[in-house]
Design a protein around this motif. Structure first.
Motif, PDB file in Angstrom:
ATOM      1  N   HIS A 163       0.836  -1.203   0.000  1.00 43.11           N
ATOM      2  CA  HIS A 163       0.000   0.000   0.000  1.00 43.11           C
ATOM      3  C   HIS A 163       0.872   1.255   0.000  1.00 43.11           C
ATOM      4  N   ALA A 164       0.561   2.186  -0.921  1.00 40.47           N
ATOM      5  CA  ALA A 164       1.351   3.405  -1.046  1.00 40.47           C
ATOM      6  C   ALA A 164       1.230   4.317   0.171  1.00 40.47           C
ATOM      7  N   GLY A 165       0.084   4.256   0.860  1.00 41.24           N
ATOM      8  CA  GLY A 165      -0.142   5.179   1.970  1.00 41.24           C
ATOM      9  C   GLY A 165       0.271   4.657   3.320  1.00 41.24           C
ATOM     10  N   THR A 166       0.383   3.344   3.457  1.00 39.87           N
ATOM     11  CA  THR A 166       0.622   2.783   4.793  1.00 39.87           C
ATOM     12  C   THR A 166       1.999   2.177   4.962  1.00 39.87           C
ATOM     13  N   THR A 167       2.775   2.087   3.889  1.00 37.44           N
ATOM     14  CA  THR A 167       4.076   1.411   3.961  1.00 37.44           C
ATOM     15  C   THR A 167       5.199   2.430   4.081  1.00 37.44           C
ATOM     16  N   GLY A 168       5.853   2.458   5.240  1.00 33.89           N
ATOM     17  CA  GLY A 168       6.955   3.385   5.469  1.00 33.89           C
ATOM     18  C   GLY A 168       8.193   3.008   4.684  1.00 33.89           C
ATOM     19  N   SER A 176      -0.717   0.455 -10.523  1.00 37.84           N
ATOM     20  CA  SER A 176      -1.783   1.120  -9.777  1.00 37.84           C
ATOM     21  C   SER A 176      -1.246   2.411  -9.159  1.00 37.84           C
ATOM     22  N   VAL A 177      -2.084   3.448  -9.159  1.00 34.10           N
ATOM     23  CA  VAL A 177      -1.647   4.744  -8.658  1.00 34.10           C
ATOM     24  C   VAL A 177      -1.335   4.719  -7.172  1.00 34.10           C
TER      25      VAL A 177
END
Length: 417
Positions: free
Chosen positions: A227-232, A274-275
């Motif tokens: 996931h682009a938003g949750t993976t540091g 995927s964006v």
């Protein structure tokens, strides 16, 4: 001396440009299409009207033969190709083929007899855009056979090479069939430069000394989608970051440090695309070129180590394979000298230069002495509908071709046996 008919040559270029003409002034006449077959038929018809002999071979190379005093001698061969890119220009290939035919006509008009026969050739599928690889006709001719696997090649819309080849050969049933390959004394090819140097230097004739080597790599960097938003950052295994970092370094290193080197990434794709997802896998192609094979080895090794190192730092794995390897070639010194003599005799400035692109002459050079004549093209544009050659430059290239051909076909020049 031999004088070519410049008006006739430029009119022929216009006539052939009408076959497969595009709305933007270019040509779409891809190999083994109906447009390609129309161009072949037109050239054959022009040859028959002049009384020349017309032949073809199993790969659909088209040959036009003008007899010499001793027709048993290996011929001087001149020509290029008639196929184009999907949105190509009207001079790439056609200029060399039609210039060669103009030489035959001009010799006939002047009643000049040559010691050796002269053969004009239109090679099959030089461009390689519809069926890969390019230079199929000259490759098969020099090898004496059609490589295994070519017959099974398909276009993206499901048309087979074998079927299109059969239709193309059948479209010229009255042309006599030859086996693949025959002895050649020497080969000349006129071509647009496909680069800006001649135009920038205001020099009408380039004497091509050789063709640089080319290697293609296919690169796959495998990471892990997330996931682009949750993976540091510390948890990411991002293959695109790895590839982008290594390519940035290679771009800044290879060509700036070596003016003879060429490094190009022509294709790149990301999966799943995927964006809002870190990519799982990234694919790219790398085109590397250099006239020195040892330096080409170094460039390839640098690319491999840079990509592998960056991939490891990002926790990714990489697979790199070589998909194409073409060694550089050097053209025959005496044929280069014949071109220079011809240019000087006609009052044209000339310069020696290396070809950055490969041409049919490279493959003919494997079995016979070969050389090339370059003429300027506007802004260096090629494989482009805006491709343009000034009429006077087309005439200059043809005039030099005629003079050099006459030197080799009538004189004791070394060339082949």
């Amino acid at each position: 001396m031999i004088e070519i008919d410049g008006e006739r040559l430029n009119a022929r270029l216009d006539a052939f440009a009408a076959i497969g003409a595009t709305a933007s002034g270019g040509v779409n006449r891809q190999a083994l299409t109906e447009g390609d077959r129309q161009a072949r038929r037109l050239l054959a018809d022009l040859a028959w009207k002049r009384g020349f002999s017309v032949f073809q071979d199993p790969i659909a190379n088209l040959f036009i033969h003008r007899a010499g005093r001793d027709d048993s001698l290996p011929p001087v061969m001149i020509g290029s190709h008639l196929d184009s890119q999907p949105a190509g220009g009207r001079f790439d290939g056609a200029l060399g083929t039609l210039s060669a035919f103009e030489v035959l006509e001009s010799l006939d008009d002047a009643g000049i007899e040559t010691e050796r026969p002269i053969v004009v050739v239109a090679w099959t599928n030089e461009e390689g855009c519809r069926f890969a690889p390019g230079c199929m006709g000259s490759t098969a001719f020099s090898a004496g056979e059609i490589p295994v696997g070519w017959q099974e090649k398909m276009t993206t819309d499901g048309v087979s090479f074998a079927d299109e080849l059969k239709v193309t050969i059948k479209s010229l049933q009255t042309a006599q069939m030859l086996p693949l390959g025959f002895s050649v004394h020497a080969y000349f090819e006129v071509h647009i430069e496909q680069g800006p140097s001649l135009e920038a230097s205001d020099i009408p004739i380039g004497v091509v000394v050789g063709i640089q080597g080319t290697r293609w790599l296919e690169v796959i960097v495998k990471g892990q989608t997330a996931h682009a938003g949750t993976t540091g950052l510390s948890f990411r295994r991002d293959p695109l970051r790895a590839l982008a970092g290594s390519l940035s370094s290679l771009y800044e290193t290879i060509m700036p440090a070596d003016p003879d080197a060429r490094f190009t990434v022509g294709r790149i794709s990301v999966d799943p695309g995927s964006v809002n997802a870190i990519p799982d896998e990234v694919y790219c192609t790398i085109d590397m070129r250099h006239p020195n094979p040892a330096r080409l080895d170094e460039i390839e090794q640098l690319a491999r180590s840079s990509i592998a190192g960056e991939a490891a730092r990002q926790g990714c794995v990489v697979a790199i394979s070589r998909s194409f390897d073409m060694a550089p070639c050097t053209f025959a010194a005496d044929l280069q000298q014949a071109i220079e003599r011809a240019a000087a005799a006609r009052g044209f400035k000339s310069t020696r230069m290396m070809s950055g692109a490969f041409h049919d002459a490279l493959f003919v050079n494997r079995i016979a002495p070969a050389a090339m004549v370059f003429v300027p093209c506007r802004d260096g544009l090629s494989h482009n509908e805006a491709e343009h050659v000034k009429p006077e430059h087309a005439v200059a290239g043809c005039q030099v071709l005629a003079h050099a051909t006459l030197l080799i076909a009538t004189g004791p020049g070394r060339a082949g046996s």
